[in-house]
Write an enzyme that holds these catalytic residues in place. Structure first.
Site, PDB file in Angstrom:
ATOM      1  N   LEU A  17       0.834  -1.210   0.000  1.00 53.59           N
ATOM      2  CA  LEU A  17       0.000   0.000   0.000  1.00 53.59           C
ATOM      3  C   LEU A  17       0.866   1.257   0.000  1.00 53.59           C
ATOM      4  O   LEU A  17       0.500   2.271  -0.598  1.00 53.59           O
ATOM      5  CB  LEU A  17      -0.944   0.007   1.213  1.00 53.59           C
ATOM      6  CG  LEU A  17      -1.844  -1.225   1.372  1.00 53.59           C
ATOM      7  CD1 LEU A  17      -2.887  -0.987   2.448  1.00 53.59           C
ATOM      8  CD2 LEU A  17      -2.510  -1.601   0.062  1.00 53.59           C
ATOM      9  N   SER A 135      -7.336   0.039  10.122  1.00 50.97           N
ATOM     10  CA  SER A 135      -7.896  -1.132   9.430  1.00 50.97           C
ATOM     11  C   SER A 135      -9.326  -1.303   9.932  1.00 50.97           C
ATOM     12  O   SER A 135      -9.670  -0.807  11.019  1.00 50.97           O
ATOM     13  CB  SER A 135      -7.068  -2.355   9.821  1.00 50.97           C
ATOM     14  OG  SER A 135      -7.732  -3.548   9.446  1.00 50.97           O
ATOM     15  N   TYR A 148      -3.094  -8.003  16.289  1.00 50.11           N
ATOM     16  CA  TYR A 148      -3.408  -7.008  15.245  1.00 50.11           C
ATOM     17  C   TYR A 148      -4.596  -6.157  15.691  1.00 50.11           C
ATOM     18  O   TYR A 148      -4.566  -4.929  15.596  1.00 50.11           O
ATOM     19  CB  TYR A 148      -3.714  -7.732  13.932  1.00 50.11           C
ATOM     20  CG  TYR A 148      -3.784  -6.821  12.720  1.00 50.11           C
ATOM     21  CD1 TYR A 148      -2.670  -6.099  12.294  1.00 50.11           C
ATOM     22  CD2 TYR A 148      -4.957  -6.700  11.981  1.00 50.11           C
ATOM     23  CE1 TYR A 148      -2.735  -5.279  11.171  1.00 50.11           C
ATOM     24  CE2 TYR A 148      -5.023  -5.883  10.853  1.00 50.11           C
ATOM     25  CZ  TYR A 148      -3.909  -5.171  10.458  1.00 50.11           C
ATOM     26  OH  TYR A 148      -3.978  -4.357   9.337  1.00 50.11           O
ATOM     27  N   LYS A 152      -4.665  -2.081  16.152  1.00 49.30           N
ATOM     28  CA  LYS A 152      -5.499  -1.235  15.283  1.00 49.30           C
ATOM     29  C   LYS A 152      -6.649  -0.576  16.063  1.00 49.30           C
ATOM     30  O   LYS A 152      -7.014   0.564  15.765  1.00 49.30           O
ATOM     31  CB  LYS A 152      -6.017  -2.037  14.087  1.00 49.30           C
ATOM     32  CG  LYS A 152      -4.895  -2.511  13.146  1.00 49.30           C
ATOM     33  CD  LYS A 152      -4.097  -1.341  12.551  1.00 49.30           C
ATOM     34  CE  LYS A 152      -3.053  -1.805  11.548  1.00 49.30           C
ATOM     35  NZ  LYS A 152      -2.288  -0.690  10.966  1.00 49.30           N
TER      36      LYS A 152
HETATM   37  N1  LIG Z   1      -3.188  -4.978   2.846  1.00 51.45           N
HETATM   38  C1  LIG Z   1      -4.326  -4.985   3.516  1.00 51.45           C
HETATM   39  O1  LIG Z   1      -5.255  -5.738   3.167  1.00 51.45           O
HETATM   40  C2  LIG Z   1      -4.521  -4.057   4.686  1.00 51.45           C
HETATM   41  C3  LIG Z   1      -5.804  -3.983   5.259  1.00 51.45           C
HETATM   42  C4  LIG Z   1      -5.993  -3.142   6.340  1.00 51.45           C
HETATM   43  C5  LIG Z   1      -4.955  -2.376   6.830  1.00 51.45           C
HETATM   44  N2  LIG Z   1      -3.721  -2.471   6.273  1.00 51.45           N
HETATM   45  C6  LIG Z   1      -2.650  -1.644   6.843  1.00 51.45           C
HETATM   46  O2  LIG Z   1      -1.972  -0.959   5.796  1.00 51.45           O
HETATM   47  C7  LIG Z   1      -0.631  -0.679   6.191  1.00 51.45           C
HETATM   48  C8  LIG Z   1       0.308  -1.096   5.070  1.00 51.45           C
HETATM   49  O3  LIG Z   1       0.246  -2.506   4.935  1.00 51.45           O
HETATM   50  P1  LIG Z   1       0.563  -3.295   3.578  1.00 51.45           P
HETATM   51  O4  LIG Z   1      -0.622  -4.089   3.230  1.00 51.45           O
HETATM   52  O5  LIG Z   1       1.143  -2.379   2.581  1.00 51.45           O
HETATM   53  O6  LIG Z   1       1.649  -4.333   4.131  1.00 51.45           O
HETATM   54  P2  LIG Z   1       3.068  -4.762   3.555  1.00 51.45           P
HETATM   55  O7  LIG Z   1       3.034  -4.857   2.065  1.00 51.45           O
HETATM   56  O8  LIG Z   1       3.465  -5.956   4.344  1.00 51.45           O
HETATM   57  O9  LIG Z   1       3.994  -3.532   3.930  1.00 51.45           O
HETATM   58  C9  LIG Z   1       4.267  -3.223   5.270  1.00 51.45           C
HETATM   59  C10 LIG Z   1       5.213  -2.060   5.349  1.00 51.45           C
HETATM   60  O10 LIG Z   1       5.537  -1.862   6.726  1.00 51.45           O
HETATM   61  C11 LIG Z   1       6.938  -1.808   6.838  1.00 51.45           C
HETATM   62  N3  LIG Z   1       7.455  -2.373   8.083  1.00 51.45           N
HETATM   63  C12 LIG Z   1       7.183  -3.596   8.624  1.00 51.45           C
HETATM   64  N4  LIG Z   1       7.947  -3.794   9.714  1.00 51.45           N
HETATM   65  C13 LIG Z   1       8.725  -2.688   9.845  1.00 51.45           C
HETATM   66  C14 LIG Z   1       9.733  -2.311  10.757  1.00 51.45           C
HETATM   67  N5  LIG Z   1      10.135  -3.114  11.753  1.00 51.45           N
HETATM   68  N6  LIG Z   1      10.320  -1.106  10.600  1.00 51.45           N
HETATM   69  C15 LIG Z   1       9.961  -0.286   9.575  1.00 51.45           C
HETATM   70  N7  LIG Z   1       9.021  -0.593   8.669  1.00 51.45           N
HETATM   71  C16 LIG Z   1       8.414  -1.785   8.804  1.00 51.45           C
HETATM   72  C17 LIG Z   1       7.478  -2.634   5.697  1.00 51.45           C
HETATM   73  O11 LIG Z   1       8.808  -2.228   5.463  1.00 51.45           O
HETATM   74  P3  LIG Z   1       9.785  -3.005   4.452  1.00 51.45           P
HETATM   75  O12 LIG Z   1       9.258  -2.662   3.079  1.00 51.45           O
HETATM   76  O13 LIG Z   1      11.109  -2.403   4.698  1.00 51.45           O
HETATM   77  O14 LIG Z   1       9.643  -4.451   4.779  1.00 51.45           O
HETATM   78  C18 LIG Z   1       6.509  -2.320   4.587  1.00 51.45           C
HETATM   79  O15 LIG Z   1       6.923  -1.172   3.902  1.00 51.45           O
HETATM   80  C19 LIG Z   1      -0.410  -1.435   7.500  1.00 51.45           C
HETATM   81  O16 LIG Z   1      -0.507  -0.539   8.594  1.00 51.45           O
HETATM   82  C20 LIG Z   1      -1.552  -2.432   7.535  1.00 51.45           C
HETATM   83  O17 LIG Z   1      -1.890  -2.819   8.837  1.00 51.45           O
HETATM   84  C21 LIG Z   1      -3.476  -3.289   5.211  1.00 51.45           C
END
Ligand SMILES: NC(=O)c1ccc[n+]([C@@H]2O[C@H](COP(=O)([O-])OP(=O)(O)OC[C@H]3O[C@@H](n4cnc5c(N)ncnc54)[C@H](OP(=O)(O)O)[C@@H]3O)[C@@H](O)[C@H]2O)c1
Length: 266
Positions: A17, A135, A148, A152
Site C-alpha cells: 500500500l 484497518s 493485530y 489497530k
Molecule cells: N493490505 C491490507 O489488506 C490491509 C488492510 C488493512 C490495513 N492495512 C494496513 O496498511 C498498512 C500497510 O500494509 P501493507 O498491506 O502495505 O503491508 P506490507 O506490504 O506488508 O507492507 C508493510 C510495510 O511496513 C513496513 N514495516 C514492517 N515492519 C517494519 C519495521 N520493523 N520497521 C519499519 N518498517 C516496517 C514494511 O517495510 P519493508 O518494506 O522495509 O519491509 C513495509 O513497507 C499497514 O498498517 C496495515 O496494517 C493493510
C-alpha cells in the site's frame, strides 16, 4: 490542505500500500521522505516517483527509539502518513516476546512517538496533517488476530483522541481504515484469496483515500465494499454477537488461511 510543495513523511513506503500512497502524494506535488527498512528498495521507489527532492530514510521501527530518531532525521514535516505495519496474526502464544513487542512497537507505539515528535512544530506553524493507516480490524475483532486487533483498535482510539486535541488548533488528524485489499499488501501476500461475498478494495483506493483525507481534513475513511463496512459498523455496536459470528467454523477457516500465509511477517 493542498499537497503541492508540502513535505510528507511516509512510513512503510516500500510495502504494497505504501508504494501506491507514495505515488499518489508525489503526483499531487508533495516532496516525500520515504521510510522503510531496505535502502535499495527505497532508492528504487524514489527514482520512480514524479517530482523532485524525494528522500529516503532507512529505519527499523521495531527498534526502541527508532520513531523519535526518524522524526528528527525527517526535519520539517507538513504531513505524516503512518502506514508501516505488521500483520500480527496467529495465536498469542505463537509469538515470542520479541515478536510481540516488535508488532506493538511498529503498529502502535511508533505512530504515537512520531506524532509526539512532529506535533510541536506543526502547532507552531498552525498547519499540518497526520494520517494513521488503521484497518477495519480496528473496529471488529476476528479469530487469530488478537495482537493485530489490539494495535489497530488502539491506533484508532489514539487518532480520534489526538484529532480532538489538534484539529481546533489547525492541525488535521485522519484515519484511513482499509478492509481486505487485493493485488498488493499484507492480505494479498498471504495468498488466502478473497473471502466469498465480502469483496475487496484496491491499493489505488487506499492511496486516493489518503489524499482525500488530507485535502478535505476527513476524520476517517473506510476503504472497503459496503458489506465489509456494514459488518465493521455492526461489530462496534454489538461486539459480542459479532465475535460469536466471526469465531464460527467459516470464520476460523478463513482466519487460519490468512494467519498461515502471514507467519513469515513477524
Ligand atoms: N493490505 C491490507 O489488506 C490491509 C488492510 C488493512 C490495513 N492495512 C494496513 O496498511 C498498512 C500497510 O500494509 P501493507 O498491506 O502495505 O503491508 P506490507 O506490504 O506488508 O507492507 C508493510 C510495510 O511496513 C513496513 N514495516 C514492517 N515492519 C517494519 C519495521 N520493523 N520497521 C519499519 N518498517 C516496517 C514494511 O517495510 P519493508 O518494506 O522495509 O519491509 C513495509 O513497507 C499497514 O498498517 C496495515 O496494517 C493493510
Amino acid at each position: 490542505m493542498d499537497l503541492s510543495g508540502r513535505t510528507a513523511l511516509l512510513t512503510g513506503a516500500t510495502g504494497g500500500l505504501g508504494r501506491e500512497i507514495a505515488a499518489a502524494l508525489a503526483a499531487r506535488g508533495a516532496k516525500l521522505s520515504l521510510s522503510g527498512r531496505g535502502q535499495e528498495a527505497l532508492d528504487a521507489l524514489a527514482g520512480q516517483l514524479p517530482g523532485e527532492g524525494h528522500r529516503t530514510l532507512v529505519t527499523d521501527l521495531a527498534e526502541p527509539g527508532a520513531a523519535e530518531k526518524l522524526a528528527a532525521e525527517a526535519g520539517e514535516v507538513d504531513i505524516l502518513v503512518a502506514n508501516a505495519g505488521l500483520p500480527g496474526t496467529g495465536r498469542l502464544t505463537e509469538f515470542s516476546p520479541e515478536q510481540l513487542n516488535g508488532t506493538l512497537r511498529v503498529n502502535l507505539e511508533a505512530p504515537i512517538h512520531l506524532a509526539r515528535a512532529l506535533e510541536p512544530a506543526m502547532l507552531e506553524r498552525g498547519s499540518g496533517h497526520m494520517v494513521f493507516i488503521s484497518s477495519l480490524s480496528g473496529k471488529s475483532a476476528t479469530p487469530l488476530s488478537s495482537i493485530y486487533n489490539a494495535t489497530k483498535f488502539g491506533l484508532r482510539g489514539f487518532a480520534l483522541g489526538l484529532r480532538a486535541d489538534l484539529n481546533p488548533r489547525g492541525v488535521g488528524v485522519s484515519l484511513v481504515s482499509p478492509g481486505t485489499i487485493r493485488e498488493a499488501g499484507m492480505y494479498h501476500d498471504s495468498g488466502a484469496g478473497p473471502i466469498p461475498g465480502l469483496g475487496t478494495g484496491s491499493p489505488e483506493q487506499v492511496a486516493a483515500a489518503v489524499v482525500r483525507a488530507i485535502e478535505k481534513n476527513k476524520v476517517e475513511i473506510a476503504v472497503a465494499p459496503p458489506q465489509q463496512r456494514a459488518m465493521a459498523h455492526f461489530a462496534l455496536a454489538s461486539p459480542g454477537i459479532s465475535v460469536k459470528i466471526a469465531s464460527g467454523a467459516q470464520g476460523q477457516k478463513a482466519a487460519s488461511a490468512v494467519a498461515k500465509g502471514q507467519s513469515n511477517k513477524r
